[in-house]
Design an enzyme around this catalytic site. Structure first.
Site, PDB file in Angstrom:
ATOM      1  N   GLU A 212       0.756  -1.284   0.030  1.00 12.07           N
ATOM      2  CA  GLU A 212      -0.085   0.001   0.014  1.00 12.07           C
ATOM      3  C   GLU A 212       0.824   1.271   0.086  1.00 12.07           C
ATOM      4  O   GLU A 212       0.914   2.176  -0.856  1.00 12.07           O
ATOM      5  CB  GLU A 212      -0.941  -0.172   1.224  1.00 12.07           C
ATOM      6  CG  GLU A 212      -2.097  -0.947   1.258  1.00 12.07           C
ATOM      7  CD  GLU A 212      -1.493  -2.385   1.947  1.00 12.07           C
ATOM      8  OE1 GLU A 212      -0.289  -2.544   1.969  1.00 12.07           O
ATOM      9  OE2 GLU A 212      -2.419  -3.068   2.291  1.00 12.07           O
ATOM     10  N   GLU A 352      -3.829  -6.427  16.877  1.00  9.91           N
ATOM     11  CA  GLU A 352      -2.304  -7.112  16.236  1.00  9.91           C
ATOM     12  C   GLU A 352      -1.470  -7.797  17.143  1.00  9.91           C
ATOM     13  O   GLU A 352      -0.912  -8.706  16.876  1.00  9.91           O
ATOM     14  CB  GLU A 352      -1.959  -5.937  15.294  1.00  9.91           C
ATOM     15  CG  GLU A 352      -0.929  -6.586  14.270  1.00  9.91           C
ATOM     16  CD  GLU A 352      -0.570  -5.764  13.175  1.00  9.91           C
ATOM     17  OE1 GLU A 352      -1.273  -5.501  11.993  1.00  9.91           O
ATOM     18  OE2 GLU A 352       0.330  -4.795  13.633  1.00  9.91           O
TER      19      GLU A 352
HETATM   20  O1  F6P Z   1      -0.081  -4.815   9.354  1.00  8.61           O
HETATM   21  C1  F6P Z   1       0.980  -5.380   9.511  1.00  8.61           C
HETATM   22  C2  F6P Z   1       2.006  -4.442   9.447  1.00  8.61           C
HETATM   23  O2  F6P Z   1       3.209  -5.336   9.377  1.00  8.61           O
HETATM   24  C3  F6P Z   1       1.865  -3.727  10.768  1.00  8.61           C
HETATM   25  O3  F6P Z   1       2.362  -4.420  11.884  1.00  8.61           O
HETATM   26  C4  F6P Z   1       2.815  -2.464  10.612  1.00  8.61           C
HETATM   27  O4  F6P Z   1       2.438  -1.462  11.292  1.00  8.61           O
HETATM   28  C5  F6P Z   1       2.483  -2.201   9.107  1.00  8.61           C
HETATM   29  O5  F6P Z   1       2.103  -3.654   8.461  1.00  8.61           O
HETATM   30  C6  F6P Z   1       3.220  -1.357   8.222  1.00  8.61           C
HETATM   31  O6  F6P Z   1       4.169  -1.947   8.054  1.00  8.61           O
HETATM   32  P1  F6P Z   1       5.633  -0.900   7.548  1.00  8.61           P
HETATM   33  O7  F6P Z   1       5.599   0.145   8.487  1.00  8.61           O
HETATM   34  O8  F6P Z   1       6.670  -1.884   7.318  1.00  8.61           O
HETATM   35  O9  F6P Z   1       5.150  -0.333   6.168  1.00  8.61           O
END
Ligand code: F6P
Length: 538
Positions: A212, A352
């Site tokens: 994302e 989570e």
């Molecule tokens: O939802 C899974 C997760 O790994 C969360 O624990 C984390 O906060 C989020 O995705 C975003 O991850 P990143 O900071 O690596 O983009």
């Protein structure tokens, strides 16, 4: 049977539950005129009244014994001292080092992390000041007026929630927005009224691989480059990450990267560089005040005896309802508009962390673990779901959060807001008996409809005002509550394997949705049909 439910204190709690489950808060308060004072405590600027909980002194003593039997104190100390308690990822859990305002070193693998923490904080402060005093400018020389944080989960919810919470302390000439969803609408709506020449993007991702965030970051880059050209990227993009190589690959100068470390969990990262957008908005001094509030609650959690330890008490009360009364959810109800994202934030923080069904050792649990967390700011919830809280069939323990003073003392708004908070906890606890309803002249079928059973448990958490310090204490209170519950449920609260499967399957489905040629689908019949429908209708 698991070792948890075999523990003597657990067994005692089970039989104690049978003794007290039908006790009504009306009786408990009638029996002891001083009940409120026995179940109230203050710490780190917060006041907790938990007397409207379905507990006796014996309940609390048994719960405290459970915490001791689960070696909560030893395990808490292990976290603070940098032991690798995140066993499935082989990592320390040291978000408390990020706000360590003391002078003690904290070691990970023999290395004191405190100089690194202070170095990044100083770099953040320097950058935030430069944006605020317009000495950091956009490519065309214009001052930066818009900050867009692109991140998701812990790299979004924390700063987004804190920015809203501390808005009264923010520079109102800055527009600060948060883009998280991979739905293009989120980014498109966030930038549609902005001038690229005045816009700075903070790409916040611990791993710098999250689909994302990287998709949004690339589209933001295109939006900017289209208006200002490739050379403008360095003035308009900075990164917050643990992955310098990936930041460089994306095209952000690592001199403009704010580092954090693998010992900071995503959902515990607000006080790391992930808070950069908040620091830009409220300024380094207020950010430091926020850190000192976190630190005050960290010290309280680390030092106060279990019997007077606010996060521990809240955690144990949660266990009492979750595991003995069978409550499935927990509602967080802040009576402060600035805390409008607070429940969302702790939905991730709690669910989570403790939404797991195997112990640290990989054994299936035979007891309930983390509850469903939800909530809404008061008084909006009152006109939406409180009907169920008062007269529904579910037991929903609730936290009411309020502040004596308002940042916007408009007429009698604040007194009305607070009167609603207090009234709700009173109504939930004591209800309205049939006799009381009949005494008002109500007859027939309406008597049942107008009767309130009461006996709905609530915490009331109060503070003088929602300052950066109080905000920090409040967030740390819930973090340590979650930690305590994770210890008792024997979980690893710091991994999140449950989010992986969906990510992997989405990676497989993406080309099936977009391929020009009709793909050969090998899913189940439902998934195949859904993909076929979407391909046709696109
Ligand atoms: O939802 C899974 C997760 O790994 C969360 O624990 C984390 O906060 C989020 O995705 C975003 O991850 P990143 O900071 O690596 O983009």
């Amino acid at each position: 049977m698991s070792t948890l439910t075999e523990k003597p204190s657990w067994q005692k709690l089970k039989s104690h539950y049978e003794e007290v489950k039908n006790l009504h808060l009306r009786e408990l308060f009638a029996e002891d005129k001083e009940r409120a004072s026995h179940f109230t405590l203050e710490a780190a600027g917060l006041y907790l009244d938990y007397s409207k909980q379905r507990i006796t002194k014996k309940t609390m003593n048994l719960l405290f014994a459970l915490a001791r039997e689960c070696q909560l104190e030893e395990k808490r100390d292990a976290m603070f001292s940098g032991e690798k308690i995140n066993s499935t990822e082989g990592r320390a859990v040291l978000h408390t080092a990020l706000r360590n305002c003391g002078d003690k070193p904290i070691y990970v693998d023999g290395h004191d992390v405190m100089p690194d923490v202070r170095h990044v904080l100083a770099k953040m402060a320097d950058f935030a000041s430069k944006i605020r005093n317009a000495s950091w400018r956009g490519f065309s020389g214009k001052a930066i007026k818009n900050i867009i944080n692109i991140g998701i989960g812990g790299s979004d919810l924390g700063p987004a929630m804190a920015y809203e919470a501390l808005k009264p302390y923010s520079d109102r000439s800055l527009t600060v927005r948060f883009v998280s969803n991979v739905d293009g609408t989120h980014l498109a709506e966030a930038v549609r009224d902005l001038d690229p020449a005045e816009t700075l993007f903070i790409i916040a991702s611990k791993t710098f691989t999250t689909q994302e965030t990287m998709t949004n970051a690339r589209s933001a880059r295109e939006w900017l480059v289209k208006a200002l050209g490739e050379a403008a990227v360095k003035n308009h993009f900075v990164a917050v990450s643990t992955a310098a190589d990936k930041v460089a690959e994306f095209g952000i100068d690592t001199a403009n990267m704010f580092e954090f470390w693998d010992w900071v969990g995503g959902r515990y990262s607000l006080t790391s560089a992930i808070g950069l957008s908040v620091m830009v908005a409220i300024g380094p001094e207020n950010f430091q005040k926020m850190l000192s509030g976190f630190y005050a609650m960290d010290r309280h959690f680390a030092e106060a005896p279990i019997e007077q330890n606010m996060p521990v008490i809240m955690a144990l009360l949660g266990i009492w309802y979750n595991n003995f009364f069978g409550a499935e959810s927990h509602v967080i109800l802040p009576y402060d508009q600035y805390l409008l994202r607070f429940a969302d934030y702790f939905q991730q923080g709690d669910m989570e962390s403790n939404g797991k069904s195997v112990t640290k050792e990989g054994e299936a649990v035979d007891y309930e673990t983390g509850p469903i967390i939800w909530g809404q700011v008061g008084t909006n919830g009152q006109h939406a779901f409180y009907q169920l809280l008062h007269q529904g069939t579910k037991l929903v323990p609730a936290d009411f959060i309020g502040f004596a003073k308002s940042h916007n003392p408009l007429g009698d708004h604040h007194a009305k807001l607070l009167s609603n908070l207090v009234a709700q906890t009173e109504a939930l606890a004591f209800g309205k008996t049939r006799a009381e309803v009949e005494a008002e002249g109500v007859t027939g079928v309406l008597v049942a409809h107008k009767t309130f059973a009461g006996n709905h448990p609530t915490n009331t958490i109060l503070a003088k005002e929602l300052t950066p310090e109080v905000f920090g204490s409040l967030v740390a209170l819930y973090e340590h509550k979650i930690f305590t519950q994770g210890i008792i449920w024997q979980l690893n609260s710091f991994d999140q394997w449950g989010v992986q499967l969906g990510k992997v399957l989405a990676g497989r489905i993406l080309p099936e949705l977009t391929a020009a040629e009709e793909p050969k689908l090998n899913h189940d019949s439902s998934t195949n049909a859904i993909i076929t429908y979407l391909r046709k209708a696109r």
